[in-house]
Design a protein around this motif. Sequence first.
Motif, mmCIF file in Angstrom:
data_model
loop_
_atom_site.group_PDB
_atom_site.id
_atom_site.type_symbol
_atom_site.label_atom_id
_atom_site.label_comp_id
_atom_site.label_asym_id
_atom_site.label_seq_id
_atom_site.Cartn_x
_atom_site.Cartn_y
_atom_site.Cartn_z
ATOM 1 N N ALA A 38 68.766 -102.523 -42.612
ATOM 2 C CA ALA A 38 68.959 -103.278 -43.857
ATOM 3 C C ALA A 38 68.121 -104.544 -43.927
ATOM 4 O O ALA A 38 68.180 -105.264 -44.928
ATOM 5 C CB ALA A 38 70.432 -103.627 -44.028
ATOM 6 N N ASP A 39 67.328 -104.828 -42.935
ATOM 7 C CA ASP A 39 66.442 -105.988 -42.996
ATOM 8 C C ASP A 39 65.169 -105.692 -43.787
ATOM 9 O O ASP A 39 64.407 -106.599 -44.097
ATOM 10 C CB ASP A 39 66.074 -106.460 -41.587
ATOM 11 N N ILE A 40 64.939 -104.422 -44.102
ATOM 12 C CA ILE A 40 63.735 -104.037 -44.833
ATOM 13 C C ILE A 40 64.075 -103.794 -46.304
ATOM 14 O O ILE A 40 64.947 -102.987 -46.629
ATOM 15 C CB ILE A 40 63.084 -102.773 -44.218
ATOM 16 N N ARG A 41 63.375 -104.474 -47.161
ATOM 17 C CA ARG A 41 63.567 -104.385 -48.606
ATOM 18 C C ARG A 41 62.867 -103.122 -49.128
ATOM 19 O O ARG A 41 61.814 -102.729 -48.638
ATOM 20 C CB ARG A 41 62.963 -105.645 -49.251
ATOM 21 N N VAL A 42 63.462 -102.526 -50.178
ATOM 22 C CA VAL A 42 62.905 -101.327 -50.804
ATOM 23 C C VAL A 42 62.750 -101.581 -52.300
ATOM 24 O O VAL A 42 63.659 -102.102 -52.953
ATOM 25 C CB VAL A 42 63.823 -100.104 -50.567
ATOM 26 N N GLN A 43 61.586 -101.224 -52.843
ATOM 27 C CA GLN A 43 61.363 -101.318 -54.283
ATOM 28 C C GLN A 43 61.797 -100.003 -54.926
ATOM 29 O O GLN A 43 61.305 -98.936 -54.554
ATOM 30 C CB GLN A 43 59.895 -101.575 -54.597
ATOM 31 N N LEU A 44 62.713 -100.101 -55.891
ATOM 32 C CA LEU A 44 63.134 -98.904 -56.624
ATOM 33 C C LEU A 44 62.310 -98.716 -57.894
ATOM 34 O O LEU A 44 61.913 -97.610 -58.230
ATOM 35 C CB LEU A 44 64.621 -98.998 -56.980
ATOM 36 N N THR A 45 62.096 -99.809 -58.618
ATOM 37 C CA THR A 45 61.244 -99.819 -59.816
ATOM 38 C C THR A 45 60.526 -101.165 -59.809
ATOM 39 O O THR A 45 60.775 -102.000 -58.930
ATOM 40 C CB THR A 45 62.064 -99.698 -61.122
ATOM 41 N N ASP A 46 59.703 -101.421 -60.803
ATOM 42 C CA ASP A 46 58.997 -102.704 -60.874
ATOM 43 C C ASP A 46 59.958 -103.890 -60.920
ATOM 44 O O ASP A 46 59.615 -104.984 -60.496
ATOM 45 C CB ASP A 46 58.084 -102.750 -62.102
ATOM 46 N N SER A 47 61.176 -103.669 -61.426
ATOM 47 C CA SER A 47 62.117 -104.784 -61.584
ATOM 48 C C SER A 47 63.399 -104.601 -60.773
ATOM 49 O O SER A 47 64.427 -105.183 -61.102
ATOM 50 C CB SER A 47 62.463 -104.967 -63.063
ATOM 51 N N ARG A 48 63.322 -103.815 -59.705
ATOM 52 C CA ARG A 48 64.517 -103.572 -58.891
ATOM 53 C C ARG A 48 64.147 -103.472 -57.411
ATOM 54 O O ARG A 48 63.389 -102.592 -57.008
ATOM 55 C CB ARG A 48 65.198 -102.298 -59.349
ATOM 56 N N PHE A 49 64.731 -104.380 -56.618
ATOM 57 C CA PHE A 49 64.497 -104.423 -55.182
ATOM 58 C C PHE A 49 65.857 -104.499 -54.487
ATOM 59 O O PHE A 49 66.702 -105.308 -54.868
ATOM 60 C CB PHE A 49 63.676 -105.659 -54.797
ATOM 61 N N VAL A 50 66.044 -103.661 -53.473
ATOM 62 C CA VAL A 50 67.338 -103.596 -52.778
ATOM 63 C C VAL A 50 67.135 -103.519 -51.269
ATOM 64 O O VAL A 50 66.016 -103.298 -50.782
ATOM 65 C CB VAL A 50 68.167 -102.385 -53.263
ATOM 66 N N TYR A 51 68.228 -103.697 -50.545
ATOM 67 C CA TYR A 51 68.240 -103.582 -49.089
ATOM 68 C C TYR A 51 69.219 -102.478 -48.703
ATOM 69 O O TYR A 51 70.400 -102.747 -48.462
ATOM 70 C CB TYR A 51 68.691 -104.892 -48.444
ATOM 71 N N PRO A 52 68.777 -101.219 -48.638
ATOM 72 C CA PRO A 52 69.693 -100.155 -48.217
ATOM 73 C C PRO A 52 70.162 -100.403 -46.780
ATOM 74 O O PRO A 52 69.474 -101.061 -45.991
ATOM 75 C CB PRO A 52 68.833 -98.893 -48.282
ATOM 76 N N ASP A 53 71.314 -99.850 -46.430
ATOM 77 C CA ASP A 53 71.790 -100.009 -45.053
ATOM 78 C C ASP A 53 70.827 -99.350 -44.073
ATOM 79 O O ASP A 53 70.560 -99.894 -43.004
ATOM 80 C CB ASP A 53 73.206 -99.447 -44.913
ATOM 81 N N LEU A 54 70.302 -98.190 -44.434
ATOM 82 C CA LEU A 54 69.241 -97.532 -43.657
ATOM 83 C C LEU A 54 68.274 -96.888 -44.638
ATOM 84 O O LEU A 54 68.681 -96.377 -45.680
ATOM 85 C CB LEU A 54 69.806 -96.446 -42.737
#
Length: 194
Positions: free
Chosen positions: A66-82
């Motif tokens: 969860a320390d790695i950020r993921v871009q879902l769309t141009d305006s959405r960034f999240v930190y999934p657990d894995l």
Amino acid sequence: MTVLEKKLTPTEYLTQERLAEFKSEYIDGEKLEMAGASIEHDRITRNLWRLLDAPAEAKDCEVFTADIRVQLTDSRFVYPDLTVVCGELLFVDAQVDTLANPTVVFEVLSPSTESFDLGDKSRLYRQRDSLLSLVLAAQDRPWVEVWTRGSTDSWLVREFSGLNAIAELPALKITLPLAEIYRRIEFSAIITAE
């Protein structure tokens, strides 16, 4: 999660987030502060990582926490657990800290975020073109939901319940025994504590 401040552009969010002491997700201009995890949440995440790491590596995939950020769309960034990425890692910019091509993401559901994770956040994940599977795991009961992208961009969802169940993850061609996902979790203690 709590909305923190005025609407930001994605660039403003990434600039602030890279300097921040605490992580925040970003949904359509709003920063959402992330809460800390419970012992159960951490154990389930760690158990999943242990189950995934070697099989993923054998398939030229890598598992991130969860320390790695993921871009879902141009305006959405999240930190999934894995997050699992198969093949080449793609990043949103030269900072090399935000993945743009998740293959599989895992979310361990927390009481405070469960409805968001099962609803809006789940839909956001499924919009990511590179995503082949989304795995949601409850922390208060032995229950896992696996979303798998079909050949026509439709999604198949399967639920697995009980410690004897074995969740299938077609995207990685592996199985995840719920008894191992929930190793060292005492459900009666969780129910009593609430």
